[in-house]
Design an enzyme around this catalytic site. Structure first.
Site, PDB file in Angstrom:
ATOM      1  N   LYS A 133       0.847  -1.194   0.000  1.00 15.95           N
ATOM      2  CA  LYS A 133       0.000   0.000   0.000  1.00 15.95           C
ATOM      3  C   LYS A 133       0.879   1.240   0.000  1.00 15.95           C
ATOM      4  CE  LYS A 133      -2.004   2.620   3.084  1.00 15.95           C
ATOM      5  NZ  LYS A 133      -2.058   3.914   2.326  1.00 15.95           N
ATOM      6  N   GLU A 151       8.893   1.402  11.501  1.00 16.99           N
ATOM      7  CA  GLU A 151       9.852   2.514  11.473  1.00 16.99           C
ATOM      8  C   GLU A 151       9.025   3.778  11.630  1.00 16.99           C
ATOM      9  OE1 GLU A 151      11.728   5.584  10.654  1.00 16.99           O
ATOM     10  OE2 GLU A 151      11.888   4.914   8.572  1.00 16.99           O
ATOM     11  N   CYS A 161      11.879  11.544   8.787  1.00 20.35           N
ATOM     12  CA  CYS A 161      11.713  11.024  10.147  1.00 20.35           C
ATOM     13  C   CYS A 161      12.954  11.215  10.990  1.00 20.35           C
ATOM     14  CB  CYS A 161      11.295   9.560  10.108  1.00 20.35           C
ATOM     15  SG  CYS A 161      12.427   8.511   9.180  1.00 20.35           S
ATOM     16  N   GLU A 173       6.831  15.562  17.161  1.00 16.40           N
ATOM     17  CA  GLU A 173       7.340  15.583  15.790  1.00 16.40           C
ATOM     18  C   GLU A 173       6.495  16.527  14.931  1.00 16.40           C
ATOM     19  OE1 GLU A 173       9.059  12.295  12.731  1.00 16.40           O
ATOM     20  OE2 GLU A 173       7.018  11.961  13.444  1.00 16.40           O
TER      21      GLU A 173
END
Length: 502
Positions: free
Chosen positions: A174, A249, A283, A384
């Site tokens: 996906k 992750e 990230c 974040e």
């Protein structure tokens, strides 16, 4: 208008409900494609195809050398289409051409790396008590659900697809619903080189629909996800249905520690790259800069001076150094965090606004942003943001730097700048992060593992570790002396022994 479709059991197909999603160029706000909006039913069909293909052995039973040959063909095809894919990646994601160019090159090399690695398997044999011989072999996990983010549409797809296929698995893939163009091109190449039907399946669509079905399905043996920590937690919970293997992750809030003895201009230059590469949508971005007190004011002044010089614009234009954010929704999220930072009392010394001049008004551009006078408990320090926003803090001692560096729930990446090698190693060893650098930031390699500590994830991508994520380890014990063990004696023999003894 480009129409993007699902790929299920070797066929390009429309979704079960006929709905489509507009794909937007983040630099212009214009629609550049339409993608099928997948449903749970579409995901189930893809999972069924992958399950049947794996159980048939059409891929997993191939010798490793034959699977490697397919991967090498895919790498060659990526090279052939390099320039086209670079332009598409920039148009779809917004990143400057030089970044997209590097991603496409790395994608080809990743396939080559795993093609080489899978033909050099390593197992173990053990010297155990006679007459036994014990050994370990590695086998594919089975059906793997691969879910990737929008910040590296092609490269993140390859980081999962290449090792999963190398190991002999079948996949349900996906791509991000925001950036599906180059992932679709990759699937076209996989079809073109002749990978058997059902081995690779792709379903586009929203995570809460398609991703949820993949994570929950009892027919999926593993799910590998890259994205936000909140979503990763949801996937982890969904995977408990059949206790499937997971690899996550996730997010980061990575510290970049700069000591007073660092080469000053080198530290500034890498710190800029650490946060503003990819418009901060990385990230592992160095979104928290920690600077020793004695050089703090000098560093802030120079860093802000350089940040203001960054050329922001559409990624396909010459000399552009930083592109737009990926979508209007994400831009609004980043701008909301900038507002939060100001409300919390942090001092904004650079950027902080949406850029609309010089033809940028239709795109999703945010200026390179710098906050100082921040406190460790502020949201802009702890959460974040995933954009071109950095906080700069000060520290006095090595111990304080380590404490601040470790002072979030994340542990993905970290860097140290100093000319003192012993100090660099002391600090790096105490920082709780999975990916670290000394006197640089961001370079990574197919040969080295990628992943984090704490809430930055579970498992590793890339390197031998990335291959092992997609393998199961089987113990095999061989009896070299084929005869009865005699552990339980036959009844008649027992009676005879009893008579003799009496």
């Amino acid at each position: 208008m480009v129409e993007l479709r699902h790929f299920i059991n070797g066929e390009w197909t429309t979704g079960s409900n006929g709905e489509k999603r507009d794909i937007i160029n983040p630099a212009t706000g214009e629609m550049i494609a339409q993608a099928q909006e997948g449903t749970a039913e579409d995901a189930k069909k893809a999972i069924g195809a992958a399950r049947a293909a794996f159980d048939s052995g059409v891929w997993s039973d191939l010798p490793a050398s034959e699977r490697a040959a397919y991967l090498l063909k895919i790498a060659d095809k990526i090279d052939e289409k390099h320039d086209e894919w670079t332009r598409l990646e920039t148009m779809d994601n917004g990143k400057p051409l030089r970044e997209a160019d590097a991603d496409v090159s790395d994608a080809a090399q990743c396939f080559r790396y795993y093609a080489g690695l899978i033909t050099k398997p390593h197992g173990e044999t053990y010297e155990v008590a006679d007459p036994m011989q014990a050994m370990v072999v590695r086998e594919p996990v089975g059906v793997c659900g691969l879910i990737v983010p929008w910040n590296f549409p092609l490269l993140m797809s390859v980081w999962k697809i290449a090792p999963a296929l190398a190991a002999g698995n079948t996949i349900v893939f996906k791509p991000s619903e925001v950036t599906p163009i180059t992932p679709t091109k990759l699937i076209e190449v996989i079809e073109e080189v002749g990978v058997p039907k059902g081995v690779v399946n792709m379903v586009m669509g929203a995570g809460p629909v398609v991703g949820k079905e993949i994570a929950e399905s009892d027919e999926v043996d593993m799910v590998s996800f890259t994205g936000g920590t909140k979503t990763g937690r949801t996937i982890m919970q969904a995977a408990t249905g059949n206790l499937k293997k997971i690899s996550l992750e996730l997010g980061g809030k990575s510290p970049n520690i700069i000591f007073e003895d660092a080469d000053f201009e080198t530290a500034v230059d890498w710190a800029l790259f650490g946060i503003y590469a990819g418009s901060g949508q990385v990230c592992s971005a160095g979104s928290r800069i920690l600077v020793q007190e004695s050089i703090y004011d000098k560093f802030v002044s120079r860093f802000v001076e350089r940040a203001k010089q960054i050329h922001v614009g559409p990624g396909n234009e010459e000399n552009v150094e930083m592109g737009p954010l990926v979508s209007r929704e994400h831009m609004e999220k980043v701008l909301s965090y900038i507002e939060i930072g100001q409300q919390e009392g942090a001092r904004l010394v650079c950027g902080g606004t949406r850029l609309t001049e010089n033809g940028l008004d239709k795109g999703f551009f945010v200026a390179p942003t710098v906050f100082v006078d921040v406190k460790q408990d502020m949201r802009i320090v702890q959460e974040e943001i995933f954009g071109p926003v950095v906080t700069i803090q000060t520290f006095k001692t090595e111990e304080e730097a380590i404490q601040l560096a470790n002072g979030t729930k994340y542990g993905l990446a970290a860097a140290v700048f100093t000319v003192d090698g012993a100090k660099a190693m002391r600090v790096i060893k105490k920082v709780r992060s999975g990916i670290t650098w000394i006197n640089s930031y961001h370079p990574t390699y197919n040969e080295a593992p990628w992943g984090g500590y704490k809430q930055s994830g579970i498992g590793r991508s890339l390197g031998t570790y990335g291959l092992e994520e997609f393998q199961e380890i089987k113990q095999i014990n061989i009896n070299l002396q084929v005869e009865p063990i005699g552990w339980f004696e036959e009844t008649t023999k027992k009676k005879e022994k009893e008579k003799i003894s009496t």
